[in-house]
Enzyme design. Structure first.
Site, PDB file in Angstrom:
ATOM      1  N   GLY A  44      75.921  93.859  97.196  1.00 24.36           N
ATOM      2  CA  GLY A  44      75.453  93.922  98.432  1.00 24.36           C
ATOM      3  C   GLY A  44      73.838  95.453  98.283  1.00 24.36           C
ATOM      4  O   GLY A  44      73.311  95.064  97.871  1.00 24.36           O
ATOM      5  N   LEU A  45      73.320  96.891  98.422  1.00 26.52           N
ATOM      6  CA  LEU A  45      72.580  97.417  97.813  1.00 26.52           C
ATOM      7  C   LEU A  45      71.427  97.231  96.894  1.00 26.52           C
ATOM      8  O   LEU A  45      70.334  96.595  97.618  1.00 26.52           O
ATOM      9  CB  LEU A  45      72.683  98.871  98.517  1.00 26.52           C
ATOM     10  CG  LEU A  45      73.420  99.563  99.576  1.00 26.52           C
ATOM     11  CD1 LEU A  45      73.140 101.073  99.754  1.00 26.52           C
ATOM     12  CD2 LEU A  45      72.393  98.897 100.498  1.00 26.52           C
ATOM     13  N   GLY A  47      72.276  94.318  95.375  1.00 29.62           N
ATOM     14  CA  GLY A  47      72.234  92.923  95.007  1.00 29.62           C
ATOM     15  C   GLY A  47      71.327  92.304  96.039  1.00 29.62           C
ATOM     16  O   GLY A  47      70.046  91.729  95.653  1.00 29.62           O
ATOM     17  N   HIS A 268      86.585 111.268  93.312  1.00 25.93           N
ATOM     18  CA  HIS A 268      86.223 112.195  94.754  1.00 25.93           C
ATOM     19  C   HIS A 268      87.636 113.087  95.142  1.00 25.93           C
ATOM     20  O   HIS A 268      88.191 112.669  95.103  1.00 25.93           O
ATOM     21  CB  HIS A 268      86.034 110.888  95.432  1.00 25.93           C
ATOM     22  CG  HIS A 268      85.171 111.333  96.355  1.00 25.93           C
ATOM     23  ND1 HIS A 268      85.923 112.406  97.447  1.00 25.93           N
ATOM     24  CD2 HIS A 268      83.826 110.667  97.003  1.00 25.93           C
ATOM     25  CE1 HIS A 268      84.211 112.726  98.508  1.00 25.93           C
ATOM     26  NE2 HIS A 268      83.444 111.645  98.287  1.00 25.93           N
ATOM     27  N   SER A 286      84.090 111.581 104.077  1.00 29.46           N
ATOM     28  CA  SER A 286      82.959 111.518 103.117  1.00 29.46           C
ATOM     29  C   SER A 286      82.020 113.289 102.846  1.00 29.46           C
ATOM     30  O   SER A 286      82.857 114.334 102.728  1.00 29.46           O
ATOM     31  CB  SER A 286      81.844 111.505 104.011  1.00 29.46           C
ATOM     32  OG  SER A 286      80.604 111.947 104.137  1.00 29.46           O
ATOM     33  N   ARG A 332      81.663 117.026  92.694  1.00 25.75           N
ATOM     34  CA  ARG A 332      83.009 116.548  93.077  1.00 25.75           C
ATOM     35  C   ARG A 332      84.069 116.206  91.675  1.00 25.75           C
ATOM     36  O   ARG A 332      84.969 117.140  91.711  1.00 25.75           O
ATOM     37  CB  ARG A 332      82.552 114.901  93.167  1.00 25.75           C
ATOM     38  CG  ARG A 332      82.369 114.454  94.626  1.00 25.75           C
ATOM     39  CD  ARG A 332      81.607 113.058  94.451  1.00 25.75           C
ATOM     40  NE  ARG A 332      80.781 112.823  95.189  1.00 25.75           N
ATOM     41  CZ  ARG A 332      80.560 111.696  96.306  1.00 25.75           C
ATOM     42  NH1 ARG A 332      80.567 110.551  95.366  1.00 25.75           N
ATOM     43  NH2 ARG A 332      79.878 111.098  96.559  1.00 25.75           N
ATOM     44  N   HIS A 425      86.948 107.439  92.693  1.00 25.20           N
ATOM     45  CA  HIS A 425      85.512 106.218  93.748  1.00 25.20           C
ATOM     46  C   HIS A 425      84.499 106.113  93.173  1.00 25.20           C
ATOM     47  O   HIS A 425      84.471 104.960  93.017  1.00 25.20           O
ATOM     48  CB  HIS A 425      85.311 107.573  94.033  1.00 25.20           C
ATOM     49  CG  HIS A 425      84.619 107.815  95.130  1.00 25.20           C
ATOM     50  ND1 HIS A 425      84.496 107.471  96.516  1.00 25.20           N
ATOM     51  CD2 HIS A 425      82.597 107.877  95.457  1.00 25.20           C
ATOM     52  CE1 HIS A 425      82.998 106.386  96.737  1.00 25.20           C
ATOM     53  NE2 HIS A 425      82.515 107.596  96.775  1.00 25.20           N
ATOM     54  N   LEU A 465      73.944 105.648  96.899  1.00 26.60           N
ATOM     55  CA  LEU A 465      73.158 105.008  97.319  1.00 26.60           C
ATOM     56  C   LEU A 465      71.641 104.644  96.772  1.00 26.60           C
ATOM     57  O   LEU A 465      70.623 103.759  97.528  1.00 26.60           O
ATOM     58  CB  LEU A 465      73.284 105.237  99.331  1.00 26.60           C
ATOM     59  CG  LEU A 465      74.487 104.726  99.771  1.00 26.60           C
ATOM     60  CD1 LEU A 465      74.739 105.365 101.312  1.00 26.60           C
ATOM     61  CD2 LEU A 465      74.878 103.306  99.304  1.00 26.60           C
TER      62      LEU A 465
END
Length: 661
Positions: A44-45, A47, A268, A286, A332, A425, A465
């Site tokens: 993913g981001l 890795g 979330h 979102s 959240r 989440h 992210l």
């Protein structure tokens, strides 16, 4: 394994730590890098960015993912945006403010030095991604746009409509593919890591299963990076992809890597409500929608009128009422508990009464419609015109999210308010790592959501992210040198070494065990039952009585699993049920540890809400005197763990009761 936690935080002032570290960290020269092999598990981001960056530096990299392509990593599901302290809006943002918001948002349960480093490198991430061609939203003049997320009073979230994660992953994937094409990365798709191989107390490789053929493989590496995401699927119903699991991290935990803050899971507030027992996952709307949507419930209990028939004066915009300074953009955990409280009190909406409204109509008309009418020179526009003009603007900002909601529910959110309810989440807990992102096992690193380090007891939106890319692009490529500089004399270890043979044998025996039980219940049966226990007793609220009962129930479930689960098929073939069996077995053990951790933490903080510890108005009540530490658990044996504590010291901020009012 270290039993005394050493976070290896550099000396010096907070703003100088990372700069001084980079200036003094041991380096590996280019000729030696070619002789060092690094295994990256998960693409993913975190890795993909780590694998690409390490390969660019000259290391030999082997990357593994259980999907058929790195492009299918769960990072793709992130919608709303990525934070960075660039202050494009000139609204008072700074590196320090991002650092402070993150510490405060995590309810003062994150490590100060790591969070400040994250804030420091955040601006570089945006520049990196723009250079890769990530299509961030831009204003009329071509400058990058920002929007707000919960827990902040500035606009620092960069975004690409409602598909930011997908676009960022494509950027990282492109970098990874370039290195694969150059021969610097060898990519193993459809491979699942099933154990860490230890040689002389250091991580020296993994055992992986080819998910197509069923063959077990041994792979050597001078270091192993786990970039395998979070463990939200322990609850069965979550916003995570169905394949997301804890197995890689859990195998590392069983081999000596301490697990940090496992009970810190995030609920979330903006998810499509559960519609029935048929569901296997939940869908996230979102958090960015809270920029332009107002959350409310009817003031009258049990009101069954359609949302648009309820007049303005009979609506309770409860977040705006309770938290006027932040309104709908509270963090959240606070928004989730507030929604649960309203529904539990009888004000919920929809057929199940377990939902609240997220309404865009007033902003369609007043915020966007009137602005567009003014641009077009339309005087005194009627409501229909305002809605039409406002709808075009909202569609450009959030169109794919609105379309997704309509496809799932059959309702048009432009016409009627969305119905939302909290759901599992993200997980703030994960493998304990030091400042270098190394676990308590030498040579074994954890990046992104797989580690515990940056979010405390509650992650602020748009920070996942940011952390994944920060760890992969800008942190790990520096910090790994502190370890590998001393490993340049270590030659590649043969995978025929006894340690590799024994590790593979243990994996094979476990697979054989699953297939030989021949019980009567499916793997999903046990996963659903575990999820029910976890959601009811270790979900949005916890109590000592409920947690003790959950621990007993999970222990009984584990015993039943190993006596009555049915796994069809064979080991030497494509067998998704066998994959699930291993993952659910690990979830069962993790679920018990989560309850153990939640039981010992006798306070409420962030996403961990103990019913016995709350303020008179129902907010989380921390106990900084007793619990200002990271809970790091050492695996001893089945149902047996030893607690180690990393005391959290705050030298640059003043700890205070969190307030968003």
């Amino acid at each position: 394994m270290s039993t005394i936690l050493d976070a290896k935080i550099p000396d010096g002032s907070l703003v100088e730590k990372w700069t001084k570290f980079r200036s003094n960290v041991p380096l590996v020269n280019p000729a030696n890098k070619r002789n060092l092999e690094i295994i990256v598990v998960g693409t993913g981001l975190a890795g993909a960015s780590a694998a690409a960056s390490l390969a660019e530096l000259g290391y030999t990299v082997k990357a593994f993912c259980f999907q058929d392509s790195p492009r299918r990593a769960h990072s793709i599901a992130a919608q709303g945006g990525i934070n960075a302290a660039k202050n494009y809006q000139n609204d008072g943002d700074s590196t320090y403010r991002l650092f402070y918001d993150t510490i405060k948002g995590g309810d003062y349960r994150a490590r100060e030095a790591n969070v400040h480093r994250l804030a420091e490198v955040s601006a570089n991430i945006i520049d990196q991604c723009v250079a890769q061609g990530v299509p961030f939203a831009r204003d009329y003049g071509g400058l990058l746009k920002n929007r707000s997320f919960g827990g902040t009073q500035v606009k620092r979230t960069f975004y690409a409509a409602g598909q930011t994660g997908q676009q960022l992953l494509l950027g990282a994937y492109s970098s990874l593919q370039r290195q694969i094409g150059l021969g610097n990365v060898k990519m193993y798709t459809r491979h699942e890591m099933l154990d860490v191989v230890m040689v002389d107390g250091k991580a020296r490789g993994i055992i992986a299963r080819d998910l197509i053929s069923g063959k077990l493989e041994r792979h050597f590496g001078h270091a192993v990076l786990l970039c395998t995401g979070g463990y939200g699927n322990v609850f069965y119903l979550s916003t995570n992809a169905m394949g997301s699991n804890v197995t890689a991290a859990w195998k590392a935990h069983r081999k000596g890597a301490l697990f940090g803050n496992p009970c810190f899971t995030q609920i979330h507030p903006t998810c499509i409500p559960v519609s029935g027992d048929h569901q296997s996952k939940l869908t996230l709307m979102s958090e960015s929608l809270r920029n332009d949507g107002r959350i409310w419930v009817p003031k009258q209990k049990g009101d069954t009128r359609p949302a648009n028939d309820i007049p303005e004066e009979e609506r309770d915009y409860y977040l705006e009422r309770r938290y006027p300074a932040f309104g709908n953009l509270v963090p959240r955990d606070i928004a989730s508990r507030a929604a649960k409280e309203r529904c539990d009190a009888g004000y919920g909406v929809g057929a199940s009464k377990m939902a609240v409204y997220l309404d865009f109509r007033s902003n369609l008309i007043n915020k966007y419609g009137r602005a567009e009418a003014s641009k077009l020179g339309i005087d005194n526009p009627d409501e229909e015109t305002l809605i039409r003009l406002g709808r075009a603007v909202v569609k450009e900002e959030y169109g794919n999210l609105f379309d997704m909601y309509k496809q799932i529910t059959g309702e048009d959110p432009y016409e009627t308010p969305m119905r939302i309810y909290p759901a599992v989440h993200y997980t703030m807990g994960g493998l304990w790592v030091d400042y270098n992102l190394m676990t308590t096992v030498k040579g074994l690193y954890a990046l992104g959501e797989a580690n515990f380090s940056d979010h405390g007891a509650n992650r602020l939106g748009a920070s996942a992210l940011m952390q994944g890319l920060a760890d992969g692009y800008f942190v790990l490529p520096y910090t790994i040198g502190a370890y590998l500089a001393a490993e340049i004399k270590t030659k590649a270890i043969s995978t025929d070494a006894p340690e590799f043979v024994e590790a593979e044998k243990a994996v094979q025996e476990r697979i054989t065990q699953f297939l030989s039980i021949k019980g009567k219940k499916s793997v999903d049966n046990f996963h659903k039952r575990l999820g029910k226990i976890m959601w009811e007793q270790c979900g949005m609220s916890r109590s000592a009585e409920g947690l003790k009962g959950a621990i007993a129930d999970i222990q009984a479930l584990r015993k039943e699993f190993y006596s009555d689960v049915f796994v069809p098929g064979d080991a030497d073939e494509f067998n998704p049920e066998l994959e699930k069996a291993g993952r659910v077995a690990d979830f069962i053990e993790l679920g018990e540890l989560m309850c153990v951790d939640a039981l010992q933490r006798e306070e409420s903080c962030g996403g961990h809400f103990r019913e016995e510890f709350q303020t008179p108005d129902g907010e989380a009540l921390r106990d900084d005197e007793k619990y200002a530490y990271v809970s790091a658990w050492e695996f001893k044996d089945t149902s047996q763990w030893e607690l180690h504590k990393e005391e959290l010291v705050y030298e640059n901020i003043k700890i205070a009761q969190r307030s968003y009012k």
